[in-house]
Design a protein around this motif. Structure first.
Motif, PDB file in Angstrom:
ATOM      1  N   UNK A  83       0.730  -1.311   0.126  1.00 26.02           N
ATOM      2  CA  UNK A  83      -0.053   0.158  -0.008  1.00 26.02           C
ATOM      3  C   UNK A  83       1.023   1.307  -0.097  1.00 26.02           C
ATOM      4  N   UNK A  84       1.960   1.093   0.684  1.00 28.25           N
ATOM      5  CA  UNK A  84       2.999   2.380   0.950  1.00 28.25           C
ATOM      6  C   UNK A  84       3.463   2.602  -0.647  1.00 28.25           C
ATOM      7  N   UNK A  85       3.594   1.734  -1.228  1.00 26.41           N
ATOM      8  CA  UNK A  85       4.345   1.965  -2.745  1.00 26.41           C
ATOM      9  C   UNK A  85       2.830   2.630  -3.685  1.00 26.41           C
ATOM     10  N   UNK A  86       1.762   1.950  -3.488  1.00 24.64           N
ATOM     11  CA  UNK A  86       0.585   2.590  -4.121  1.00 24.64           C
ATOM     12  C   UNK A  86       0.232   4.052  -3.633  1.00 24.64           C
ATOM     13  N   UNK A  87       0.703   4.306  -2.644  1.00 24.45           N
ATOM     14  CA  UNK A  87       0.386   5.796  -1.994  1.00 24.45           C
ATOM     15  C   UNK A  87       1.645   6.686  -2.500  1.00 24.45           C
TER      16      UNK A  87
ATOM     17  N   UNK B  50      -6.953   9.363  -0.582  1.00 20.69           N
ATOM     18  CA  UNK B  50      -5.392   9.232  -0.581  1.00 20.69           C
ATOM     19  C   UNK B  50      -5.264   8.258  -1.642  1.00 20.69           C
ATOM     20  N   UNK B  51      -6.184   7.800  -2.337  1.00 23.16           N
ATOM     21  CA  UNK B  51      -6.140   6.971  -3.641  1.00 23.16           C
ATOM     22  C   UNK B  51      -5.645   5.527  -3.589  1.00 23.16           C
ATOM     23  N   UNK B  52      -6.300   5.226  -2.380  1.00 27.10           N
ATOM     24  CA  UNK B  52      -5.964   3.681  -2.089  1.00 27.10           C
ATOM     25  C   UNK B  52      -7.275   2.867  -2.360  1.00 27.10           C
ATOM     26  N   UNK B  72      -2.031  11.248  -8.547  1.00 31.53           N
ATOM     27  CA  UNK B  72      -0.424  10.877  -8.504  1.00 31.53           C
ATOM     28  C   UNK B  72      -0.016  12.100  -8.111  1.00 31.53           C
ATOM     29  N   UNK B  75      -0.821  13.242  -4.361  1.00 31.75           N
ATOM     30  CA  UNK B  75       0.022  12.214  -3.409  1.00 31.75           C
ATOM     31  C   UNK B  75       1.051  12.808  -3.005  1.00 31.75           C
ATOM     32  N   UNK B  80       0.658  10.053   4.871  1.00 30.66           N
ATOM     33  CA  UNK B  80      -0.373   9.107   5.163  1.00 30.66           C
ATOM     34  C   UNK B  80       0.181   8.132   6.181  1.00 30.66           C
ATOM     35  N   UNK B  86       2.582  -0.444   8.073  1.00 31.85           N
ATOM     36  CA  UNK B  86       2.667  -1.136   7.008  1.00 31.85           C
ATOM     37  C   UNK B  86       4.170  -1.021   6.562  1.00 31.85           C
ATOM     38  N   UNK B  88       8.652  -1.926   6.663  1.00 28.28           N
ATOM     39  CA  UNK B  88       9.176  -2.993   6.361  1.00 28.28           C
ATOM     40  C   UNK B  88       9.704  -3.934   7.589  1.00 28.28           C
ATOM     41  N   UNK B 103      10.851   7.391  -1.852  1.00 30.43           N
ATOM     42  CA  UNK B 103       9.534   7.157  -2.532  1.00 30.43           C
ATOM     43  C   UNK B 103       8.843   8.655  -3.084  1.00 30.43           C
ATOM     44  N   UNK B 104       9.171   9.707  -2.294  1.00 28.04           N
ATOM     45  CA  UNK B 104       8.885  10.953  -2.628  1.00 28.04           C
ATOM     46  C   UNK B 104       9.953  11.847  -3.428  1.00 28.04           C
TER      47      UNK B 104
END
Ligand SMILES: Nc1ncnc2c1ncn2[C@@H]1O[C@H](COP(=O)(O)OP(=O)(O)O)[C@@H](O)[C@H]1O
Ligand SMILES: [Mg+2]
Lengths: 244, 321
Positions: A83-87, B50-52, B72, B75, B80, B86, B88, B103-104
């Motif tokens: 989910x983290x990747x999808x967000x 948030x697009x989920x 996108x 985001x 979030x 969630x 790792x 990721x950002x």
């Protein structure tokens, strides 16, 4: 630029967390080695090592790539870290490319393990290595995307493994890896032609053994076609199933 | 200015409507809360924003970006923090934070600097190489929040930030939320703790069974519930003796006699205490205490939603959905 930072770091994380972990390294290496030895020993008789090399290479790629995606995708999906990747603000296409690049590289490396073994045992002269590399890359891409397709169609890691085998084992027999397609029963032959590995193995066989059944250009085109179709179906599945 | 504008938002899972035609705005810089019991549709709403999760109907604008079409882009300015962490499991705190920052699109030096700062700020800088899976629940939640703010988002979504963790961590997290907000981050949080909503939020929406039943500032919600003012006097004696006369002497007020020492005074307008103090003094009565009675948000919530607070409490102890 920003997206590529994300791409690279996702790839790097997967490498570190999954591909370079001892169980996977050893699994990724032992498996092709075992296949190689098994076939090489068995092939003392009528088939030479060179005859079965394309088949062993194709199998190493197929197993190496498809089994990794069950971990990097199905597992992360299951524990919701996906989910983290999808967000993250990166496109779904680029995201899935970053999640599959590792498997593609892993597949390519796996393909050359049998080659290294063979090089000690037989003379590998007269092979167009560029063509071999090209076909290995495209087989790796296509079978990774097949793995992706499987990984996004299921929700449990064990289902991914089972579903993979549903594809993998028939492919060993139907894709001309060890049994030429022309010696298969006629009713099975159409199935051979709808499996991507047939075309990849055909390129390898035409350069390594000089017995391709189709022009390599066609083989490459079909592989690319399979890759595109499998990738876009997978993306669509993710959009439909994972983003409820 | 509104950073979030949600209009007629609906989501359905097959034929079940989880969120039904909700409307709300969040203005820049505020803490906006969704208060409601489990299954009310809080997470479903965050997921759509948030697009989920897919939007069945309606529109979402975030910082003037159409978040239904261009999720996108939107985001990029969001942080979030999900209800279940969630991150790792095998990676340590620093690695997790750096990865989330990447990721950002944050550069290596930037993300390492921020990660170190945050670990320190969240009191997690002594965890070393310990993998995330070995963290306590409270530490996990804190690291998850740190991961949510590492890229300095304009708006932060927090889904039940203090549910299921120890009291001390919960307190630290509330302080962090307040501090973050003071520095300018807009915050959207969901909770089923009434006191938490009351303490943290500038504005609250009550959400029940997928619908927003009421939105407002804590004060507005109270005002709507209790029309007028109440003051309670505690005297040394004699309330029952003045029972009748006080009604005649102050005809504009309504009196409620609790016992011989206590009476409550109800009025439409602000109550001036001086005449009453004088009145009691003339009667030879001592006033020990005069206090303004405010309704609790709990009472307001129960009145408006019809949900028994004990039900919310039971669910919060139950934890899991
Ligand atoms: N993926 C889903 N499929 C079907 N129903 C769902 C799904 N997600 C949530 N729901 C249902 O939608 C309702 C709202 O859930 P949720 O938004 O998680 O509530 P909350 O976060 O307020 O506890 C619940 O009844 C829940 O069972
Ligand atoms: Mg929830």
């Amino acid at each position: 630029m920003k997206s590529w930072i994300a791409y690279w770091n996702i790839l790097k994380k997967d490498m570190k967390n999954y591909y370079l972990k001892p169980p996977n390294i050893s699994w990724g290496i032992i498996f092709p080695v075992a296949w190689t030895l098994m076939f090489f020993i068995k092939s003392q008789s009528d088939l030479g090592i060179r005859d079965i090399l394309p088949g062993v290479m194709s199998m190493s790629i197929l197993f190496g790539t498809t089994s990794m995606l069950a971990v990097t995708i199905t597992f992360e999906r299951k524990n919701s870290s996906f989910d983290r990747l999808l967000l993250a603000p990166i496109s779904l296409n680029l995201l899935m490319l970053s999640k599959t690049t590792g498997a593609i590289i892993f597949g390519i490396i796996n393909a050359f393990i049998p080659v290294i073994f063979a090089s000690f045992l037989i003379n590998l002269a007269g092979i167009n290595w560029l063509l071999v590399l090209g076909s290995v890359i495209f087989i790796a891409i296509t079978s990774t995307f097949l793995g992706l397709f499987i990984a996004v169609s299921v929700s449990e890691v064990f289902e991914a493994q089972t579903f993979s085998n549903f594809f993998r084992f028939p492919m060993i027999f139907l894709c001309g890896l060890f049994i030429p397609i022309n010696s298969l029963p006629v009713f099975l032959r159409p199935i051979s032609y709808i499996l991507p590995l047939t075309y990849g193995a055909d390129i390898l066989k035409s350069t390594i053994n000089g017995i391709g059944i189709m022009p390599v250009q066609i083989d490459f085109l079909v592989l690319i076609g399979f890759a595109l179709v499998l990738f876009s179906i997978s993306i669509k599945n993710i959009k439909n199933k994972w983003i409820h | 200015m509104n950073i979030v504008e949600v209009k007629n938002l609906t989501t359905r899972y097959e034929d079940f409507t989880a969120v039904n035609n909700i409307n709300f705005c969040i203005s820049e810089g505020e803490i906006f809360g969704f208060l409601g019991p489990n299954g009310a549709g809080k997470t479903s709403t965050i997921n759509m924003l948030t697009g989920l999760s897919k939007v069945t109907e309606g529109s979402i604008d975030i910082s003037e970006i159409d978040a239904v079409k261009n999720i996108k882009t939107a985001q990029g300015i969001m942080g979030i923090v999900p209800d279940e962490s969630n991150l790792y499991q095998e990676m340590d705190g620093f690695e997790n934070l750096c990865f989330c920052a990447s990721l950002y699109g944050m550069r290596k030096d930037e993300r390492e600097k921020r990660a170190k700062e945050l670990l320190k700020q969240f009191g997690l800088d002594n965890t070393g190489k310990r993998p995330f899976k070995a963290y306590s629940k409270g530490m996990k939640r804190k690291l998850t929040i740190a991961a949510g703010i590492i890229h300095e988002p304009k708006i932060l979504f927090l889904d039940e930030p203090t549910t299921g963790i120890d009291v001390e961590s919960a307190r630290q997290i509330r302080d962090l939320i307040v501090n973050l907000n003071k520095k300018g981050t807009t915050i959207f949080l969901t909770t089923h703790y009434i006191e938490e909503a009351e303490r943290l939020c500038d504005r609250i929406a009550f959400i029940v069974e997928g619908e927003i039943v009421k939105t407002g500032t804590v004060n507005d919600l109270m005002k709507d519930y209790q029309k007028g003012k109440i003051v309670q006097f505690t005297l040394d004696k004699g309330v029952l003796d003045i029972k009748e006369t006080i009604k005649n002497d102050f005809p504009d007020y309504r009196f409620e006699i609790i016992d011989n020492n206590t009476l409550k005074l109800h009025s439409r307008d602000t109550i001036s205490l001086t005449p009453f103090m004088k009145y009691f003094d003339d009667k030879g009565l001592n006033v020990y205490e005069a206090k303004v009675i405010k309704p609790s948000l709990e009472e307001v919530f129960v009145k408006i939603t019809g949900i028994k607070v004990s039900k919310m409490k039971k669910e919060k102890e139950g934890g899991k959905k």
